[in-house]
Design an enzyme around this catalytic site. Structure first.
Site, PDB file in Angstrom:
ATOM      1  N   PHE A   1      81.181   9.481 -25.629  1.00  0.00           N
ATOM      2  CA  PHE A   1      82.479   8.803 -25.511  1.00  0.00           C
ATOM      3  C   PHE A   1      82.153   7.337 -25.328  1.00  0.00           C
ATOM      4  O   PHE A   1      81.841   6.896 -24.244  1.00  0.00           O
ATOM      5  CB  PHE A   1      83.297   9.312 -24.329  1.00  0.00           C
ATOM      6  CG  PHE A   1      84.533   8.492 -24.103  1.00  0.00           C
ATOM      7  CD1 PHE A   1      85.574   8.542 -24.997  1.00  0.00           C
ATOM      8  CD2 PHE A   1      84.623   7.637 -23.033  1.00  0.00           C
ATOM      9  CE1 PHE A   1      86.702   7.756 -24.824  1.00  0.00           C
ATOM     10  CE2 PHE A   1      85.759   6.849 -22.843  1.00  0.00           C
ATOM     11  CZ  PHE A   1      86.793   6.913 -23.732  1.00  0.00           C
ATOM     12  N   GLU A   2      82.174   6.612 -26.386  1.00  0.00           N
ATOM     13  CA  GLU A   2      81.738   5.226 -26.319  1.00  0.00           C
ATOM     14  C   GLU A   2      82.654   4.410 -27.208  1.00  0.00           C
ATOM     15  O   GLU A   2      82.908   4.785 -28.338  1.00  0.00           O
ATOM     16  CB  GLU A   2      80.297   5.134 -26.816  1.00  0.00           C
ATOM     17  CG  GLU A   2      79.699   3.761 -26.799  1.00  0.00           C
ATOM     18  CD  GLU A   2      78.230   3.799 -27.234  1.00  0.00           C
ATOM     19  OE1 GLU A   2      77.373   3.925 -26.367  1.00  0.00           O
ATOM     20  OE2 GLU A   2      77.979   3.723 -28.445  1.00  0.00           O
ATOM     21  N   ILE A   3      83.141   3.329 -26.670  1.00  0.00           N
ATOM     22  CA  ILE A   3      83.906   2.386 -27.470  1.00  0.00           C
ATOM     23  C   ILE A   3      83.148   1.078 -27.347  1.00  0.00           C
ATOM     24  O   ILE A   3      82.858   0.645 -26.236  1.00  0.00           O
ATOM     25  CB  ILE A   3      85.338   2.212 -26.923  1.00  0.00           C
ATOM     26  CG1 ILE A   3      86.079   3.555 -26.917  1.00  0.00           C
ATOM     27  CG2 ILE A   3      86.100   1.185 -27.737  1.00  0.00           C
ATOM     28  CD1 ILE A   3      87.464   3.485 -26.282  1.00  0.00           C
TER      29      ILE A   3
ATOM     30  N   ARG B   1      83.545   6.323 -30.648  1.00  0.00           N
ATOM     31  CA  ARG B   1      82.822   7.499 -31.111  1.00  0.00           C
ATOM     32  C   ARG B   1      83.481   8.769 -30.580  1.00  0.00           C
ATOM     33  O   ARG B   1      83.773   8.868 -29.402  1.00  0.00           O
ATOM     34  CB  ARG B   1      81.371   7.430 -30.637  1.00  0.00           C
ATOM     35  CG  ARG B   1      80.582   8.671 -30.984  1.00  0.00           C
ATOM     36  CD  ARG B   1      79.110   8.429 -30.755  1.00  0.00           C
ATOM     37  NE  ARG B   1      78.420   9.685 -30.516  1.00  0.00           N
ATOM     38  CZ  ARG B   1      77.162   9.746 -30.098  1.00  0.00           C
ATOM     39  NH1 ARG B   1      76.486   8.641 -29.863  1.00  0.00           N
ATOM     40  NH2 ARG B   1      76.596  10.916 -29.910  1.00  0.00           N
TER      41      ARG B   1
ATOM     42  N   TYR C   1      84.174   0.353 -32.695  1.00  0.00           N
ATOM     43  CA  TYR C   1      84.270   1.783 -32.988  1.00  0.00           C
ATOM     44  C   TYR C   1      84.517   2.553 -31.710  1.00  0.00           C
ATOM     45  O   TYR C   1      84.176   2.117 -30.610  1.00  0.00           O
ATOM     46  CB  TYR C   1      82.969   2.298 -33.623  1.00  0.00           C
ATOM     47  CG  TYR C   1      81.809   2.260 -32.655  1.00  0.00           C
ATOM     48  CD1 TYR C   1      81.090   1.085 -32.460  1.00  0.00           C
ATOM     49  CD2 TYR C   1      81.480   3.383 -31.894  1.00  0.00           C
ATOM     50  CE1 TYR C   1      80.062   1.034 -31.524  1.00  0.00           C
ATOM     51  CE2 TYR C   1      80.443   3.339 -30.970  1.00  0.00           C
ATOM     52  CZ  TYR C   1      79.745   2.165 -30.793  1.00  0.00           C
ATOM     53  OH  TYR C   1      78.746   2.108 -29.864  1.00  0.00           O
TER      54      TYR C   1
END
Ligand code: NAG
Length: 353
Positions: free
Chosen positions: A247-249, A175, A173
């Site tokens: 901000f997270e992948i 975010r 994901y």
């Protein structure tokens, strides 16, 4: 993101002084347009589809903000890659929200509501005591001290979003958040007050480690983990460094793992999401720093990003022509200066060594 009662507009992660970083490397999800180094991945050909999505926790009232985000994501990335969007809300989405957002992308859009288990008080929480704790924290002027919804949000992001049925079919994901204009000066010591929101989080994680040697034995040793990113004194206490989770992948498997779920459930039982104000950023950061090997992290230096007052705009010539942000103009808010100790970048580099 606004999760306060009333119409006070407050950015979601005002407190994060950490650096923008991404947990785990993510195969082809982002390869074109971004120069990144992938490490430790099972071999996949670039033609294999990746089961990935954008995920956003958002309210109907934030429609303008999320519309702005989607337009930018579509323009800079997703127009080419066509990843679906998953919208989550603690309320029903309005027809207007659904129509507007789905019209902004040709990709699939999905809308889900959180149930009481994911957004509500667990039975073991003493709500009277929680209210007293909020009052105490309010007296100390800790940001969001009096907000119940902010606490539900942090708990949800720490322990539940990856278990929402709409995410079941995905492996990764990214975010995203509604666009937020910064609404006032930061006039307090962000770093100190951040620590005041998590006074017992570190010790609780350490207790978990002691009480669950079967789990802790699977964690990498100090040299191979990023533990030095989150502690300056060999584990005695938490230094406050954390990654921006807005901000997270990342790989959903990390959070869905039995080891993380066991840790989350331990933290949840201790009540700190409500009696203190544990944020999902420190929870994710401490967990990932202890559980993952260094080479499972990737810092996206090449993605320009702005959230409230903190901006990351790459200055390196090789990225400049891909970015619309201007490091000079951005001084209005301010660009992250990686030499500033507030960024935790020195800790990150030290941990990587
Ligand atoms: C809940 O907290 C209140 C206030 O601290 C306390 O008086 C009460 O005894 C607690 N209730 C239970 C069941 O522990």
């Amino acid at each position: 993101m606004r999760w306060l009662k009333g119409n006070k507009t407050t950015p979601l992660i005002l407190l994060t002084a950490g650096i923008i970083l991404v947990l785990l490397s993510i195969r082809t999800f982002y390869t074109i347009g971004y120069t990144t180094t992938n490490v430790d991945m099972s071999p996949v050909s670039n033609n294999d589809p990746v089961k990935a999505c954008f995920v956003v926790l958002v309210r109907n009232s934030e429609l303008d903000g999320i519309a702005s985000t989607i337009k930018q994501i579509e323009k800079t990335f997703n127009g080419k890659f066509d990843y679906p969007y998953v919208f989550l809300n603690d309320d029903d989405f309005t027809p207007e929200f659904i129509e507007t957002t789905s019209a902004l992308t040709k990709s699939q859009t999905k809308y889900g509501k959180l149930d009481h288990q994911m957004w509500g008080y667990p039975d073991h929480i003493n709500q009277t005591y929680a209210a007293e704790c909020r009052d105490e924290m309010t007296k100390l002027n800790i940001p969001y001290a009096d907000s119940e919804s902010y606490r539900h949000m942090c708990r949800f992001q720490s322990g539940f979003f990856f278990r929402h049925p709409l995410l079941d079919e995905y492996d990764y994901y990214w975010r995203i958040e509604p666009y937020v204009d910064y609404y006032c000066d930061v006039d307090y010591d962000v770093f100190k007050e951040f620590i005041a929101t998590v006074p017992t989080l570190w010790d609780t994680v350490m207790d978990f480690r002691t009480e669950n040697p079967d789990v802790a034995n699977r964690w990498p040793n100090k040299q191979n983990s990023l533990v030095k990113f989150v502690t300056d004194n060999n584990g005695a206490s938490y230094n406050g460094c954390h990654f921006w989770t807005n901000f997270e992948i990342a790989s959903l498997d990390l959070w869905r793992s039995n080891d993380y779920l066991k840790l989350f459930s331990y933290l949840d039982q201790k009540g700190g999401f409500f009696y203190e104000r544990w944020g999902d950023a420190p929870v994710h950061s401490i967990a990932a720093s202890l559980m993952l090997r260094k080479d499972e992290f990737h810092f996206f230096n090449d993605i320009g990003y702005r959230h409230t007052a903190y901006t990351h705009c790459p200055t390196e010539p090789e990225f400049r022509d891909k970015c619309s942000c201007d490091p000079e103009v951005n001084m209005v808010s301010y660009s992250i200066d990686f030499n500033d100790p507030m960024t935790c970048y020195p800790e990150f580099l030290r941990a990587l060594r």
